[in-house]
Design an enzyme around this catalytic site. Structure first.
Site, short mmCIF file in Angstrom:
data_model
loop_
_atom_site.label_atom_id
_atom_site.label_comp_id
_atom_site.label_asym_id
_atom_site.label_seq_id
_atom_site.Cartn_x
_atom_site.Cartn_y
_atom_site.Cartn_z
N SER A 189 -10.61 142.67 -54.44
CA SER A 189 -11.52 143.89 -54.69
C SER A 189 -12.60 144.00 -53.52
O SER A 189 -11.83 144.09 -52.36
CB SER A 189 -12.05 143.88 -56.01
OG SER A 189 -12.52 144.85 -56.36
N ASP B 200 -4.64 151.92 -60.85
CA ASP B 200 -5.91 151.21 -60.87
C ASP B 200 -7.02 152.44 -60.92
O ASP B 200 -7.38 153.16 -60.15
CB ASP B 200 -6.08 150.67 -59.35
CG ASP B 200 -7.47 149.82 -59.32
OD1 ASP B 200 -8.40 150.08 -60.07
OD2 ASP B 200 -7.55 148.93 -58.34
N HIS C 67 -6.84 147.18 -62.30
CA HIS C 67 -7.49 146.52 -61.21
C HIS C 67 -7.78 144.94 -61.38
O HIS C 67 -8.52 144.52 -62.46
CB HIS C 67 -9.24 147.15 -61.12
CG HIS C 67 -9.83 146.61 -60.13
ND1 HIS C 67 -9.77 147.33 -58.82
CD2 HIS C 67 -10.91 145.96 -60.05
CE1 HIS C 67 -10.84 146.75 -58.05
NE2 HIS C 67 -11.38 145.84 -58.85
#
Length: 435
Positions: free
Chosen positions: A216, A351, A382
């Site tokens: 991320s 996501d 995610h």
């Protein structure tokens, strides 16, 4: 009155036999509606498929795809809920991982030039690497995360068992029991702490080679780090980035939209950032005047989005004059084209945090650069990527397996390829050697 009563009783008698049938119809309609909503919300009709790959046809890429089957086989999430990006994301956010292990490591403290103290956790391998070489994973977690998060612990434990040393950055200010030593904490794209950790590893283990991994926000940091300076890519075998958004400037507009509940996720992440900042309020605002400190805290308390926090607090740590400048300077989209080591970029189509428009960045990059593979899964949410049959997920996720599988393939390629492909010999020398 008696006549009216008789008529009423006669009317009730005539409709009563029809009432059960009507109620049964209503129940059936209600059940059908609920089932329809469940099927739609859980996305049960969605098929499973291998990741959608974008890459150039080169000997290295063919070898990687052959040697890392997770990239070419179906990713199969748990049947009942795994096709919902929201549930994958929520399970990652609340639970992290199933049966998360507890790897043992040593915490290292690195003083920074501005007075900050960076920390990372070092985990030694639990087995010999399959190539016999010394390989270190340098890992950058997601926003506000650190080595104690369940998904990091699971990945580290798996990597250790595969023969990798692991160094995990603890984002500045993320650990609740570590006080800040300067009025600064982690930001979206500051690479100083990650660079310090990599420098320590290179100096302490002069024979080791590096696998760079970012999750991320960490994916943005590692790609930006590698692209900032060519020397940062020395001794790096490859890089893997998972679920990053590539451009904060483009992402800010999508984070204010309600589709995929993105605005709600924005609020939740902003609330978490508030808690981290407020836990270090003395270190971050203690040097300011009381009036300025009250103004900063007041803006922080009323913020309902990450953008408001970034504009009022975060950008000031590095002296950016505007939110636009902050996002432009700290996004890897302006640096990632300088990365020349093999690069695997992984995203999920469902996501809820990364809008589909942002995925044109890795797709275009992989079409232009031979060293880049872009893998887009149909499901995974995610940082979820849970695998399983029907209901219960497996302890290891597809994400864990694909990162280690790609790293193993890259190490094997490096081990068996002829010296002329190392970049140390000229094309003419390579031709002479082959001759």
């Amino acid at each position: 009155i008696s006549t009216q009563l008789l008529e009423t009783l006669f009317y009730v008698h005539t409709i009563t036999p029809e009432m059960p049938a009507m109620f049964d119809g209503m129940k059936l309609a209600a059940v059908a509606t609920v089932l329809y909503i469940i099927v739609r919300c859980l996305n049960l009709k969605s098929p499973t498929a291998p990741p959608d790959l974008t890459y150039q046809d080169t000997p290295l890429n063919r070898f990687l795809l052959k040697s890392c089957p997770q990239l070419t086989k179906e990713y199969i999430p748990p049947l009942l809920w795994g096709k919902s990006g929201h549930l994958q994301t929520a399970l990652y956010g609340k639970l992290g991982r199933v049966s998360s292990p507890h790897p043992c490591g040593i915490r290292k403290y690195l003083p920074m030039q501005d007075g900050a103290t960076s920390t990372f956790d070092l985990f030694e391998p639990l087995a010999d690497h399959r190539t016999g070489d010394d390989i270190t994973m340098v890992i950058c977690p997601g926003i506000g995360n650190h080595s104690e998060k369940h998904y990091i612990r699971t990945f580290v434990d798996y990597s250790q068992k595969e023969g990798y040393r692991c160094a995990v950055l603890n984002h500045l200010g993320a650990l609740p029991n570590i006080e800040l030593t300067s009025p600064r904490m982690f930001t979206y794209g500051c690479t100083w702490e990650f660079a310090a950790m990599v420098g320590y590893i290179k100096k302490t283990y002069p024979q080791t080679q590096l696998i760079v991994v970012g999750f991320s926000l960490g994916g943005n940091i590692v790609c930006k780090f590698l692209g900032e300076n060519r020397t940062n890519q020395e001794r790096v075998l490859c890089c893997v980035s998972v679920c990053q958004g590539y451009s904060a400037l483009r992402a800010q507009e999508t984070f204010l939209q309600w589709d995929q509940c993105r605005r709600f996720y924005n609020f939740l992440m902003a609330d978490n950032m508030k808690k981290i900042i407020l836990s270090h309020r003395t270190s971050l605002f203690g040097g300011s005047s009381a009036k300025m400190m009250d103004a900063d805290l007041s803006r922080l308390y009323t913020a309902t989005s990450l953008m408001q926090i970034d504009d009022n607090i975060m950008r000031k740590f590095h002296g950016h004059s505007s939110l636009k400048e902050y996002y432009e300077k700290e996004s890897c989209v302006h640096y990632i084209h300088n990365v020349n080591v093999p690069l695997l970029l992984v995203n999920s189509a469902d996501d809820p945090l990364v809008h589909d428009s942002l995925l044109t960045i890795p797709r275009t990059l992989s079409e232009k650069k031979q060293n880049v593979i872009f893998a887009l899964t149909l499901h995974g949410g995610h940082l979820g990527f849970f695998e399983g049959a029907v209901l219960f997920p497996q302890p290891l996720t597809w994400m864990d397996k694909v990162i280690v599988g790609y790293a193993n393939a890259m190490c094997q390629w490096e081990k068996q390829k002829p010296p002329c492909q190392n970049g140390h010999l000229s094309e003419s020398s390579c031709a002479e050697e082959k001759a």
